[in-house]
Design a protein around this motif. Structure first.
Motif, short mmCIF file in Angstrom:
data_model
loop_
_atom_site.label_atom_id
_atom_site.label_comp_id
_atom_site.label_asym_id
_atom_site.label_seq_id
_atom_site.Cartn_x
_atom_site.Cartn_y
_atom_site.Cartn_z
N GLU A 216 40.98 95.61 33.46
CA GLU A 216 41.37 96.81 34.35
C GLU A 216 42.15 98.42 33.64
N ARG A 219 39.75 100.06 32.57
CA ARG A 219 38.41 100.37 32.93
C ARG A 219 39.33 102.10 33.86
N HIS A 220 40.65 101.81 33.74
CA HIS A 220 41.48 102.85 34.15
C HIS A 220 41.06 104.80 33.41
N GLU A 312 32.66 97.46 29.81
CA GLU A 312 33.93 99.23 30.63
C GLU A 312 33.36 100.06 29.22
N ARG A 315 30.12 102.64 30.35
CA ARG A 315 30.48 103.30 31.15
C ARG A 315 31.09 104.69 31.29
#
Length: 448
Positions: A216, A219-220, A312, A315
């Motif tokens: 996570e 991801r941020h 991730e 992306r």
């Protein structure tokens, strides 16, 4: 107020330090706009100097400054011998929305990580950082802000500018002081427990998440840094030193050394005289920032599923492309029409700017709202053929009734930086700096 959250991880992340005792403290710049966000705008100049020139602790805050420990890749070479060498974290305060803001310094004296440096900042370096942060904020870039600049009365010697030169201590405000290099250091030392604690801290403090999943966090950071890289391109900005210790996990641009605004859209334009290979050239900044984020994922690989981390990271290109469109259309001041069509418009803008060599700031000013204002002659160049066809279908997204649009475009090229510095150096005349800050903020208001 609750205790500064950095204290939860300071035992392995930072060292208490003492600020330098400066011969003089002359307040040169205070950012009351930024100070109002954390309730410090009503400080007297005397109290301002006491806290941000003499570094007396703010009430109910950090009892002593903390110099952070980190490693990092510098021009792709790993360096385990760095850390906060001329700065420290001085305080953490909440803004009106309850989000933490950090006050960090530059030029505040030597720390355990100064190596052979004097821990000081040149006054010119502080002036340059004011100009960079004000301009970037006005252009919608997620940046640290220059909070304070105080001249300190020492003569400094530098090999890359005329010496001796005047000295200063600066305070910058940002939402986070944690760099990718902080995670790299813990991974390098195989401190998995501490790595997990730092991950938890970053997710909770910066993103309001109760998760402890490193995936996570990545991801941020991927989303934030993709937007940062796109913002640089729309602003025409070249940071100059995009090392992994210069990338915050909050994706805020900071630490402005050899920065430049590109006069024209030249992908090969570099800011740092020592960037001989063009690693951090204007058109390579997205690549450089993505590479740094890969290093964060690599540091976290012992705590997370590697395939999930890679997913991730994958992306980044698409998020960058979307952000590039958003930032270009925002600066141009037109409504989007759909991603595919908008991508073609941005490509046409880049093609036109590269082919014509028209200054970036002039282009966005002249075409604000999607309609040409002023002289058509520069835009009769064949490089603008595709752009002119496409822009005719776009609608304006902002009114152009602000007084800024009746004047000339606001730019910040190296010649003007030197012109602002010269009267300060020659006769202690700060009027050009203060006037420029006002003009930049005027532009920022017009772009809202």
């Amino acid at each position: 107020m609750s205790p500064p959250p950095i204290l939860e991880v300071a035992d392995f992340l930072a060292d208490p330090v003492v600020a330098a005792d400066f011969p003089r403290t002359i307040l040169r710049f205070r950012n009351d706009s930024a100070a109002s966000e954390i309730g410090l705008q009503d400080l007297s100049d005397e109290d301002w100097i006491r806290h941000f020139g003499r570094f007396k602790p703010l009430p109910d805050n950090l009892p002593e400054p903390l110099a952070l420990r980190y490693h990092g890749h510098q021009f792709r070479v790993y360096n385990p011998d760095i850390g906060d060498g001329r700065g420290f974290l001085f305080a953490q305060l909440k803004d009106q929305s309850g989000r933490w803001l950090d006050l960090g310094t530059k030029g505040s004296g030597q720390t355990p990580y100064s190596r052979f440096g004097d821990g000081r900042l040149t006054l010119k370096g502080g002036v340059r950082e004011i100009l960079a942060t004000e301009m970037l904020q006005a252009l919608g870039v997620n940046t640290s802000r220059t909070f304070s600049l105080i001249e300190t009365g020492e003569e400094l010697h530098r090999g890359d500018e005329p010496s001796p030169t005047r000295s200063a201590v600066m305070v910058r405000m940002s939402h986070g002081h944690i760099r990718i290099g902080c995670f790299q250091r813990l991974a390098y030392l195989k401190l998995d427990d501490e790595l997990k604690r730092l991950t938890d801290y970053a997710l909770r403090t910066y993103f309001g998440s109760a998760s402890s999943d490193p995936v996570e966090l990545v991801r941020h950071v991927v989303a934030g840094t993709a937007r940062l890289a796109a913002s640089y391109m729309a602003a025409g900005f070249v940071h100059g030193v995009l090392n992994s210790d210069n990338i915050n996990v909050t994706a805020e641009s900071f630490d402005y050394g050899p920065w430049r605004f590109a006069p024209v859209f030249d992908p090969n334009f570099t800011a740092a005289y020592f960037d001989h290979a063009g690693l951090y050239a204007f058109g390579r900044q997205a690549e450089a920032i993505q590479w740094d984020v890969v290093q964060l994922a690599g540091a976290l690989r012992t705590l997370a599923d590697v395939d999930a981390l890679i997913a991730e990271l994958d992306r980044f290109p698409e998020l960058y492309r979307q952000a590039l469109v958003e930032r270009f259309l925002w600066r141009l001041g037109v409504h989007p029409r759909g991603l595919d069509e908008d991508i073609r418009l941005v490509a046409a803008i880049e093609q036109a700017l590269i082919g014509s060599q028209i200054p970036i700031d002039h282009f966005f000013f002249d075409w604000a709202g999607g309609n040409l204002r002023g002289d058509d002659t520069p835009y009769a160049h064949e490089a603008f053929s595709d752009f002119r066809t496409r822009i005719a279908h776009y609608r304006p997204a902002r009114a152009l009734d602000h007084p800024y649009w009746a004047g000339d475009p606001c730019s910040m090229h190296i010649e003007e930086v030197e012109a602002i510095w010269s009267p300060i150096a020659e006769r202690d005349d700060w009027s050009a700096l203060y006037a420029k800050v006002e003009r930049i903020r005027n532009m920022g208001a017009a772009l809202q």
